[in-house]
Design a protein around this motif. Structure first.
Motif, PDB file in Angstrom:
ATOM      1  N   GLU A  15       0.839  -1.190   0.000  1.00 37.59           N
ATOM      2  CA  GLU A  15       0.000   0.000   0.000  1.00 37.59           C
ATOM      3  C   GLU A  15       0.879   1.247   0.000  1.00 37.59           C
ATOM      4  O   GLU A  15       1.932   1.273   0.635  1.00 37.59           O
ATOM      5  N   VAL A  16       0.433   2.262  -0.739  1.00 38.70           N
ATOM      6  CA  VAL A  16       1.124   3.554  -0.766  1.00 38.70           C
ATOM      7  C   VAL A  16       0.080   4.658  -0.644  1.00 38.70           C
ATOM      8  O   VAL A  16      -1.089   4.466  -0.977  1.00 38.70           O
ATOM      9  N   GLY A  17       0.511   5.820  -0.192  1.00 36.72           N
ATOM     10  CA  GLY A  17      -0.432   6.909   0.057  1.00 36.72           C
ATOM     11  C   GLY A  17      -0.249   8.095  -0.858  1.00 36.72           C
ATOM     12  O   GLY A  17      -0.426   9.234  -0.420  1.00 36.72           O
ATOM     13  N   TRP A  18       0.102   7.853  -2.116  1.00 35.60           N
ATOM     14  CA  TRP A  18       0.304   8.993  -3.005  1.00 35.60           C
ATOM     15  C   TRP A  18      -1.020   9.583  -3.479  1.00 35.60           C
ATOM     16  O   TRP A  18      -2.092   8.996  -3.265  1.00 35.60           O
ATOM     17  N   ASP A  19      -0.942  10.735  -4.137  1.00 40.27           N
ATOM     18  CA  ASP A  19      -2.133  11.462  -4.584  1.00 40.27           C
ATOM     19  C   ASP A  19      -2.455  11.231  -6.056  1.00 40.27           C
ATOM     20  O   ASP A  19      -3.170  12.029  -6.662  1.00 40.27           O
ATOM     21  N   LEU A  20      -1.949  10.162  -6.636  1.00 41.79           N
ATOM     22  CA  LEU A  20      -2.245   9.864  -8.032  1.00 41.79           C
ATOM     23  C   LEU A  20      -3.705   9.446  -8.165  1.00 41.79           C
ATOM     24  O   LEU A  20      -4.313   8.919  -7.220  1.00 41.79           O
ATOM     25  N   PRO A  21      -4.315   9.685  -9.334  1.00 36.86           N
ATOM     26  CA  PRO A  21      -5.735   9.333  -9.501  1.00 36.86           C
ATOM     27  C   PRO A  21      -5.955   7.834  -9.363  1.00 36.86           C
ATOM     28  O   PRO A  21      -5.162   7.032  -9.874  1.00 36.86           O
ATOM     29  N   PRO A  22      -7.009   7.422  -8.666  1.00 33.38           N
ATOM     30  CA  PRO A  22      -7.272   5.984  -8.484  1.00 33.38           C
ATOM     31  C   PRO A  22      -7.635   5.324  -9.802  1.00 33.38           C
ATOM     32  O   PRO A  22      -8.189   5.950 -10.709  1.00 33.38           O
ATOM     33  N   GLY A  23      -7.308   4.047  -9.908  1.00 29.27           N
ATOM     34  CA  GLY A  23      -7.666   3.288 -11.100  1.00 29.27           C
ATOM     35  C   GLY A  23      -6.639   3.375 -12.207  1.00 29.27           C
ATOM     36  O   GLY A  23      -6.839   2.787 -13.276  1.00 29.27           O
ATOM     37  N   TYR A  24      -5.537   4.077 -11.987  1.00 29.73           N
ATOM     38  CA  TYR A  24      -4.503   4.212 -13.006  1.00 29.73           C
ATOM     39  C   TYR A  24      -3.258   3.434 -12.597  1.00 29.73           C
ATOM     40  O   TYR A  24      -2.790   3.537 -11.465  1.00 29.73           O
TER      41      TYR A  24
END
Length: 556
Positions: free
Chosen positions: A192-201
């Motif tokens: 698991e990571v907590g970055w702010d990238l858009p989900p589903g990508y």
């Protein structure tokens, strides 16, 4: 003394391919047994991409709802090179395609398939290995052993090896498995990571050295869960399973998955598993933004080979999935191709067990699926070296192909060919397209064609109110007679048309989508086989024409 037992089909290997095959056989009423050498499912997110075509297969089986509830959407991929964003791939398909791309850990796919198989009273016989077999004109005698030391002989009419890259069935059949191995080793990790990238990508981040070659790689595929990804990356020297095996003087990993004593370097390796600090080092170098990995569920080192059998079976013994073809995981083609192998073979075996298969049916498995395996192996090897983005194909065709919606069998001996100058589309051997807007006389809401086909076997679709050839009742009666009751008929009427032929189920093509997708004029008829492909497209259907078309599959 080994005890003797019997069944119609013995399936060796309870991964997604073997489970799909067993479920399709049981759904068709065929007795089968499925064995696996492992004591339990492996809790690994190995193959995670579920393609739209595979979801169509699960829909036809009656399993798709459970899969959709467990999966997450794959909306696209973000690409980075040397820290800079290089583009975004959007996984958008034409509106008539019923399903998009999805991600689901392989262990969950196997769980859902095994639960579905259990609905038919069939379970996986675990800790059971195939140690040998012999076939004769009437069947196959297989020798099985269990970890507790029990031995048994199973007599079956057919044997199918879905037992992976180191397949005992393939070896026992003497099939060649030509190809090679990639020198690189990779780490897999479920974190698991907590970055702010858009989900589903998904994320593909690379580093190119001064010579222009990729020398560092990170690929992340989203999984169900908050910030959960299946990550793959190059292995540092200290974790190289190959180096450890070389130093120890051994040929394979701890459980034999990667080598199996056969020189095929493909799959999970034994040795030292990567830990969170190993994963974090790669993220520190290649992640699009600073991020910390946590919640490591499992990790491993794995190798990749590319190989293809010379043929998909011989006599009464067949191979499917990784037992027949292995290749890079680029584009998530492997498991999905294997599931299509299983779906293709299952209905053919069902006809053979029922005594209704024509002489070309079983040979049609290799004729149809071997070219598919050859194309997939070649394409994924190219994409592994150059990237999918380097493919010169236009974007829509590229996505349809990656979705496995362009797989077809126009050259198959089981389909009725159209004249070369006939522009009609779709053609025999093509995937039967879906369409919406079908309304009934009682239900108020419209349905899709795939709703009509769900759970069915062979189907004759007749379009129009005033047939250009023989009457629908004559065609429906002939379809039942010529297939020994194995084919149903369904009619599609133009919007506003009055039903003039009772006794044949029907829907109204209220938006004209069926007529458009199938190029259907009045009276056209289409034969759809259980795996969702067209056997024949009859523009002016007659009983004699239907007989000729069905004669390629069914005994007279």
């Amino acid at each position: 003394m080994a005890r003797s037992e019997s069944t119609d089909v013995l399936v060796v290997g309870a991964g997604p391919v073997g489970l799909t095959l067993a479920a399709e056989l049981r759904r068709a009423g065929v007795a089968c047994r499925i064995v696996d050498r492992l004591p339990a499912r492996l809790p690994y997110a190995k193959a995670v991409g579920v393609q739209p075509r595979t979801l169509e297969i699960f829909d036809r089986m009656g399993l798709v709802r459970e899969v959709l509830d467990a999966a997450v959407p794959m909306r696209g991929q973000l690409t980075y090179e040397n820290g800079a964003e290089r583009g975004r791939v959007e996984l958008v398909l034409p509106p008539e395609v019923p399903y998009g791309f999805a991600a689901l850990p392989q262990c969950d796919t196997e769980r859902l398939l095994e639960e579905f198989l259990g609905r038919f009273g069939t379970g996986v016989e675990r800790s059971t290995a195939l140690v040998g077999f012999a076939q004769d004109p009437a069947g196959v005698t297989s020798r099985l052993t269990t970890t507790s030391g029990d031995e048994m002989e199973v007599r079956s009419r057919f044997l199918v090896g879905c037992d992976g890259a180191h397949s005992a069935v393939r070896k026992g059949l003497g099939l060649t498995f030509e190809g090679g191995a990639f020198p690189e080793e990779y780490m897999l990790a479920d974190v698991e990571v907590g970055w702010d990238l858009p989900p589903g990508y998904g994320v593909r981040s690379t580093h190119r050295g001064e010579d222009g070659a990729i020398d560092d790689l990170l690929v992340c595929i989203p999984l169900p869960g908050n910030g959960r990804y299946r990550m793959s990356m190059l292995v540092p020297p200290e974790l190289s399973a190959a180096r450890q095996a070389e130093a120890a003087g051994t040929a394979g990993g701890g459980d034999g998955v990667a080598h199996g004593g056969d020189g095929v370097a493909h799959g999970l390796e034994g040795g030292t598993a990567p830990a969170l600090p190993d994963i974090q080092k790669v993220l520190d170098r290649l992640a699009p933004e600073p991020v910390t990995a946590s919640a490591l569920r499992w990790s491993s080192v794995f190798r990749i080979s590319h190989r293809l059998v010379d043929r998909y079976g011989e006599g009464r013994v067949f191979v499917a999935g990784d037992a027949a073809h292995i290749h890079p995981p680029t584009g998530a083609q492997g498991m999905n191709t294997g599931i299509q192998d299983a779906c293709n073979l299952a209905w053919k075996l069902a006809l053979a067990v029922g005594g209704a298969a024509g002489p070309r049916v079983l040979a049609g498995y290799d004729a149809e699926r071997h070219p598919v395996g050859e194309e997939v192996v070649g394409r994924t090897v190219r994409h592994a070296a150059e990237g999918v983005q380097a493919d010169p194909t236009d974007r829509e065709t590229l996505l349809l192909r990656e979705a496995q919606l362009l797989v077809g069998y126009r050259e198959s001996p089981l389909v009725t060919p159209l004249a070369p100058d006939d522009p009609a589309s779709p053609r025999p051997g093509d995937r039967a397209p879906d369409c919406g807007g079908l309304t009934g006389d009682i239900a108020a809401h419209p349905v899709r064609l795939f709703d009509v086909l769900r759970g069915r076997g062979h189907m004759l679709l007749v379009y129009g109110d005033h047939p250009a050839g023989d009457a629908p009742l004559d065609l429906a009666s002939a379809a039942r007679e010529l297939t020994g009751g194995r084919m149903d008929t369904h009619r599609l009427l133009a919007a506003g048309a009055r039903e003039r032929w009772t006794g044949v189920p029907h829907h109204h093509d209220s938006r004209g989508e069926f007529a458009f997708q199938y190029g259907a004029g009045e009276g056209a008829a289409f034969v759809v086989r259980p795996d969702g492909y067209l056997t024949a497209c009859l523009r002016r259907p007659t009983v004699s024409g239907l007989r000729e078309a069905l004669g390629r599959t069914f005994l007279p």
